[in-house]
Design an enzyme around this catalytic site. Structure first.
Site, PDB file in Angstrom:
ATOM      1  N   GLY A  41       0.829  -1.203   0.000  1.00 12.32           N
ATOM      2  CA  GLY A  41       0.000   0.000   0.000  1.00 12.32           C
ATOM      3  C   GLY A  41       0.856   1.242   0.000  1.00 12.32           C
ATOM      4  N   GLY A  44       3.695   1.174   2.687  1.00 12.25           N
ATOM      5  CA  GLY A  44       4.734   0.153   2.721  1.00 12.25           C
ATOM      6  C   GLY A  44       4.230  -1.204   2.293  1.00 12.25           C
ATOM      7  N   VAL A  46       3.627  -5.323   3.333  1.00 10.22           N
ATOM      8  CA  VAL A  46       3.382  -6.225   4.456  1.00 10.22           C
ATOM      9  C   VAL A  46       3.851  -7.625   4.083  1.00 10.22           C
ATOM     10  CG1 VAL A  46       1.662  -7.172   6.038  1.00 10.22           C
ATOM     11  CG2 VAL A  46       1.382  -4.843   5.146  1.00 10.22           C
ATOM     12  N   ASP A 171      -8.670   6.845   7.787  1.00 12.35           N
ATOM     13  CA  ASP A 171      -8.408   6.109   6.536  1.00 12.35           C
ATOM     14  C   ASP A 171      -9.229   4.819   6.485  1.00 12.35           C
ATOM     15  OD1 ASP A 171      -7.273   5.853   4.023  1.00 12.35           O
ATOM     16  OD2 ASP A 171      -5.424   4.915   4.741  1.00 12.35           O
TER      17      ASP A 171
END
Length: 322
Positions: A41, A44, A46, A171
């Site tokens: 995303g 960063g 995952v 968000d």
């Protein structure tokens, strides 16, 4: 391990997230192998980490070019999640973090120099069912209504918890709702979250960042931040989860066309045509969820319901297994 005054339960201090060494996180992610990537995303990538005891965790390696400064993202995530103090079942659990400098050889003005490069990583509980976006729109089998209704209720309960301790998430979107093996929803990704002072209910910013199709208009156009900004995004989440229609508003502010489409098309007759075998209770649940969702996306934030009111209304509806 420290225990509480009763001597039985672990204290809050003993359950706070741990500062983990970078070498340990490299080892458990197989040196951040591409095969271990769970998702990518704006903030960063995952990775799946597998600890020596076999436990799986999600390791988010913050990118250098995030929409807001990487140090700010790291601070937001760690401090605001730690401010939760006690774990809520509908908020993702932070299990560790790392903010560590390592010496690396880098190029600078045509010369190679040794510099301290800071890596920032956040470690969360691993949630095997992935995010709500995938489960709503990227799998062939549509989730049944009872599951979707429980997800809506769980998201609202998690948000009620955040708002009760003065945290605005800022968000909310399907990608930031993760699901465990029982399809329990957990609010994730606190990179843009804001922690209000005790007497504070809103604030302003010049730096508006977030997911364009989910941003409340007062935040998008005036930089005004409040818990009612979350309610707008929540309304879109509720409408998407109820209708299983995607808010394709990446190029459109505040999902105006999606909202109009739901308002115009999702009549009683349309609900019956979509699910002709619904019983009366479930038909009422869908109607109320659409009504709540549309109330949440009112342009005037004062007209939006509070999260407490939303939770009360949802709890007043009969629900299988709740």
């Amino acid at each position: 391990m420290a225990t509480g005054a009763s001597g039985g339960q672990p204290s809050v201090l003993s359950t706070l997230p741990k500062d983990l060494p970078l070498d340990f996180l490299k080892t458990i992610t197989d040196q951040f192998s591409p095969e271990r990537i769970l998702g990518t995303g704006a903030f960063g990538t995952v990775y799946m980490g597998i600890a020596p005891d076999g436990q799986k965790i999600a390791v988010k390696k913050l990118a250098e070019n995030t929409p807001i400064a990487r140090d700010k993202v790291f601070t937001n995530e760690v401090q605001n999640i730690m401010a939760l103090q006690l774990h809520h079942e509908n908020v993702v659990k932070l299990v560790g973090y790392c903010h560590e400098a390592q010496k690396k050889v880098v190029q600078n003005n045509g010369r190679y120099i040794v510099a301290d490069i800071v890596e920032s990583l956040l470690c969360y509980e691993y949630l095997p069912q992935g995010n709500l976006q995938k489960n709503l729109f990227e799998v062939s089998c549509v989730m049944d209504w009872d599951t979707r209704f429980r997800i809506i209720k769980g998201i609202c309960q998690g948000l009620a918890f955040l708002h009760s301790i003065n945290i605005a998430h800022m968000d909310l979107k399907p990608e930031n709702i993760l699901l465990d093996d029982k399809m329990t929803p957990k609010i994730a990704d606190f990179g843009l979250s804001r922690l209000f002072g005790q007497e504070q209910t809103r604030m302003r910013t010049q730096n508006v960042v977030g997911s364009y199709g989910y941003i409340a208009p007062e935040y998008l156009y005036r930089g005004e931040i409040s818990t009612k900004s979350d309610i707008y995004s929540l309304g879109l989440l509720i409408l998407e989860t109820t209708t299983v229609e995607k808010n394709c508003s990446n190029n459109e502010p505040s999902a105006t066309q999606f909202i109009k489409s739901v308002h115009d098309n999702w009549t009683d007759e349309h609900i019956v045509s979509q699910w002709p075998h619904l019983d009366g209770d479930r038909f009422q649940q869908i109607k109320v969820c659409i009504k709540i969702g549309l109330e949440c996306v009112e342009i005037d934030r004062q007209k939006r319901p509070s999260i407490e009111e939303i939770v009360d209304r949802l709890n007043g509806l009969w629900s299988t297994g709740s």
